[in-house]
Design an enzyme around this catalytic site. Structure first.
Site, PDB file in Angstrom:
ATOM      1  N   ARG A   1      -8.513 -27.222 -35.106  1.00 58.33           N
ATOM      2  CA  ARG A   1      -8.666 -26.179 -34.091  1.00 58.33           C
ATOM      3  C   ARG A   1      -9.890 -25.328 -34.416  1.00 58.33           C
ATOM      4  NH1 ARG A   1      -3.016 -26.086 -35.529  1.00 58.33           N
ATOM      5  NH2 ARG A   1      -1.679 -26.708 -33.793  1.00 58.33           N
TER       6      ARG A   1
ATOM      7  N   ASN B   1       2.815 -28.895 -26.047  1.00 54.97           N
ATOM      8  CA  ASN B   1       3.119 -27.472 -25.829  1.00 54.97           C
ATOM      9  C   ASN B   1       2.737 -27.054 -24.410  1.00 54.97           C
ATOM     10  OD1 ASN B   1       3.668 -27.694 -28.517  1.00 54.97           O
ATOM     11  ND2 ASN B   1       2.180 -26.179 -29.198  1.00 54.97           N
ATOM     12  N   ASP B   2       1.490 -27.338 -24.034  1.00 55.03           N
ATOM     13  CA  ASP B   2       1.029 -26.963 -22.704  1.00 55.03           C
ATOM     14  C   ASP B   2       1.549 -27.917 -21.636  1.00 55.03           C
ATOM     15  OD1 ASP B   2      -0.284 -24.580 -23.008  1.00 55.03           O
ATOM     16  OD2 ASP B   2      -2.231 -25.461 -23.432  1.00 55.03           O
TER      17      ASP B   2
ATOM     18  N   HIS C   1      -2.837 -11.464 -40.492  1.00 52.79           N
ATOM     19  CA  HIS C   1      -3.378 -11.953 -41.765  1.00 52.79           C
ATOM     20  C   HIS C   1      -2.259 -12.222 -42.758  1.00 52.79           C
ATOM     21  CE1 HIS C   1      -7.464 -11.573 -40.622  1.00 52.79           C
ATOM     22  NE2 HIS C   1      -7.497 -10.263 -40.583  1.00 52.79           N
TER      23      HIS C   1
ATOM     24  N   ARG D   1     -11.391 -30.706 -32.211  1.00 53.67           N
ATOM     25  CA  ARG D   1     -11.313 -30.251 -30.825  1.00 53.67           C
ATOM     26  C   ARG D   1     -12.363 -29.186 -30.565  1.00 53.67           C
ATOM     27  NH1 ARG D   1      -5.750 -27.633 -29.024  1.00 53.67           N
ATOM     28  NH2 ARG D   1      -6.562 -25.861 -30.198  1.00 53.67           N
TER      29      ARG D   1
ATOM     30  N   CYS E   1      -0.006 -34.199 -30.639  1.00 50.13           N
ATOM     31  CA  CYS E   1      -0.307 -33.150 -31.617  1.00 50.13           C
ATOM     32  C   CYS E   1       0.442 -31.859 -31.333  1.00 50.13           C
ATOM     33  CB  CYS E   1      -1.813 -32.874 -31.682  1.00 50.13           C
ATOM     34  SG  CYS E   1      -2.526 -32.313 -30.124  1.00 50.13           S
TER      35      CYS E   1
ATOM     36  N   ARG F   1       6.503 -20.315 -22.070  1.00 50.39           N
ATOM     37  CA  ARG F   1       7.365 -20.527 -23.240  1.00 50.39           C
ATOM     38  C   ARG F   1       7.477 -19.280 -24.113  1.00 50.39           C
ATOM     39  NH1 ARG F   1       3.340 -22.607 -27.239  1.00 50.39           N
ATOM     40  NH2 ARG F   1       1.445 -23.029 -26.081  1.00 50.39           N
TER      41      ARG F   1
END
Length: 563
Positions: free
Chosen positions: A303, A461-462, A196, A339, A509, A472
């Site tokens: 997201r 990223n993936d 947080h 998404r 993205c 990673r």
């Protein structure tokens, strides 16, 4: 650097979670650690009533804090306190405390022991996000104990100017009360990128470094600190030379921000005229203002998984509808790519009961999980369809590996549409459907997939992780994580070419879309859109304006053949 440090100066390394440079005086908060004594209780009935009274008072306090924080933190971040209210109603937690009190233990100790039990369960999980949620239980327990002891809650509303908060950990209810105008940085011993503290620091645009070992014993109230939210360094009582160096950096940082504002209303295109759309990646409604402030032409990735986290059950259709509607309305007709639920892998949600897997990144996640939980998936799709009349919605499916997944997902959308028709509920007839290209399989069959969808978004990223067989997050192999590897470039090039043959656009993205080193390469590969963190938009636009497409296209051809 060490030459600049004085005898009493210290430099400490932590995890940078919110960019920026903060200079100010330390305000050390030690109250988050609490010692509770165990005492024998004779009148267990009275002690139980005392405990139940503290629950009601805690709920009252939390509701008040939530109402106050909605203005400063925004609706979504204020929902942190819904999780705290759920803890106070959680039957397992309440029953455990009650049982201990009935055994003759004082309420304070019963709360502390019970909270630690559930904290330890969360801390034992592999998922970083769920481990961070142990802090919520601790926050609630401390609130109850202070109520029982008649103590006032910590007041952070009246901090002196140029304060840097230093703590073992900052609880959500502490952060919610902060006057952000007076805070120049956060430094905590605990926490990670999903804590947080990290999330709210980024929302407030306050530099933050977390994961600094034994910090509250290394820093005293009033110590002068430099917080480097880029590199993760905290300098304690630095010498004048280093202070001047960072003051200069701060002036340069502010100057860069002002310079970037000059690009705000400039069209995003290369020097030789190739148009590149610039969108924003967001996870919370509050980030929309930052996206618009920085000139985002749309939302390239919303997201939705964060709507499903930090709670004991999935959000209802109506709750999701309100969030999606708000995003679309705030964007005022600009395209919004939302998404669908992307969990599993490194993002686990307890109430979905996902079995522990040997290789979670290769397992039951993203579109696979959604197709296996049809009602959960359809609820989200219905909410999206209902919201579609309030703006320009595009729906995107994550981690596609075969055409059948696209067929199934589109079929469930059609079922949702038929249901809404029967209920006389309106939805837009012009919703584009797209997919994430983040597996080698999807890139290789992108010619087939392009026939069934309206756009692609490459999740680098993936894609890099799966193509190069590299975790990673594993330091031992991170040196192999290379976005310029010919295999990656060839997969992106293949995807772009196959998409353009079918007349559909391709966005990127992933993290490399905001990396100055790679932006020009992506342009040379022919992508149509880049979607980045709101704070990176103007930096990326500046790079685009400095780039020539033809030159980068030639350079990319050389990179494609590099060994």
């Amino acid at each position: 650097m060490s030459k600049l440090m004085g005898v009493n100066s210290v430099v400490i390394k932590g995890i940078p979670v919110s960019e920026g440079i903060g200079l100010g005086r330390a305000v050390v908060i030690k109250e988050s650690e609490y010692t509770v004594k165990k005492t024998k209780i004779e009148d267990t009935g009275a002690e139980l009533r005392r405990f139940l009274d503290s629950i009601e008072k805690a709920k009252e306090q939390i509701r008040k804090i939530k109402a106050e924080s909605q203005e400063s933190m925004g609706e979504k971040n204020a929902m942190i306190f819904d999780a705290h209210l759920l803890i106070l109603d959680d039957p397992e937690f309440l029953n455990m405390v009650k049982e201990k009190i009935e055994e003759g233990i004082n309420a304070e100790f019963a709360i502390d022991e019970s909270a630690r039990f559930f904290e330890n369960i969360l801390l034992s999980l592999e998922d970083e996000y769920m481990r961070e949620r142990a802090n919520d239980i601790k926050d609630v327990a401390l609130r109850l104990i202070r109520i029982l002891n008649g103590e006032e809650q910590i007041d952070l509303k009246n901090l002196p100017e140029d304060s840097i908060l230093v703590a073992h950990d900052l609880t959500p209810s502490q952060i919610a009360q902060i006057n952000k105008q007076n805070v120049r940085g956060f430094v905590t011993e605990k926490g990670g990128k999903t804590s947080h503290t990290a999330i709210i620091a980024r929302t407030y645009e306050i530099p933050a470094v977390v994961g600094v070992e034994d910090i509250i014993n290394k820093i005293k109230d009033g110590d002068f600190l430099i917080v480097d939210g880029y590199e993760g360094f905290v300098y304690v009582n630095p010498e004048e030379d280093l202070i001047k160096e960072y003051e200069k950096k701060l002036v340069e940082e502010n100057k860069r921000k002002e310079e970037l504002k000059s690009f705000l209303y400039v069209e995003s295109k290369t020097q030789d005229g190739k148009r590149i759309k610039l969108f924003a990646n967001i996870a919370h409604i509050e980030e929309i203002d930052a996206a618009l402030k920085n000139g985002a032409e749309g939302i390239g990735l919303f997201r939705t998984e964060f709507l499903f986290m930090d709670r004991s059950q999935p959000p209802s259709e109506d709750e999701q509808f309100e969030v999606y509607k708000t995003v679309l309305e705030k964007m005022e007709g600009k395209p919004v790519i939302i998404r669908t639920l992307d969990v599993g892998g490194d993002k686990n949600i307890s109430y979905l009961n996902i079995d522990k897997e040997e290789n979670p990144f290769l397992g039951y996640r993203a579109i696979r999980l959604c197709l296996g939980n049809k009602e959960l998936f359809k609820t989200q799709l219905r909410a999206l369809l209902r919201a579609s009349i309030y703006g320009k919605l595009k729906i995107m499916f994550p981690m596609i590996t075969c055409i059948d997944e696209v067929y199934q997902a589109k079929w469930i959308i059609q079922e949702a549409k038929e249901e809404l028709k029967k209920e006389n509920i309106s939805y837009s007839q012009n919703i584009e459907i797209g997919i994430m290209i983040e597996t080698p399989a999807a890139a290789v069959i992108s010619d087939i997939l392009a026939k069934e969808v309206d756009f692609f978004s490459i999740g680098t990223n993936d894609l890099i992780q799966y193509t190069l067989a590299i975790d990673r997050t594993n330091d031992k192999v991170s040196y192999l994580y290379n976005p310029l590897h010919p295999a990656i470039l060839r997969l992106i090039k293949m995807t772009v070419e196959n998409a353009h043959k079918r007349g559909i656009e391709v966005g990127v993205c992933g993290e490399i879309a905001s990396n100055q080193e790679f932006v020009s390469v992506l342009i040379g590969l022919g992508v149509d859109e880049l979607s980045v963190n709101p704070s990176k938009i103007l930096n990326v636009k500046k790079k685009i304006l400095q780039t020539r497409f033809e030159e980068e296209n030639l350079r990319v051809r050389e990179l494609l053949n590099w060994q």
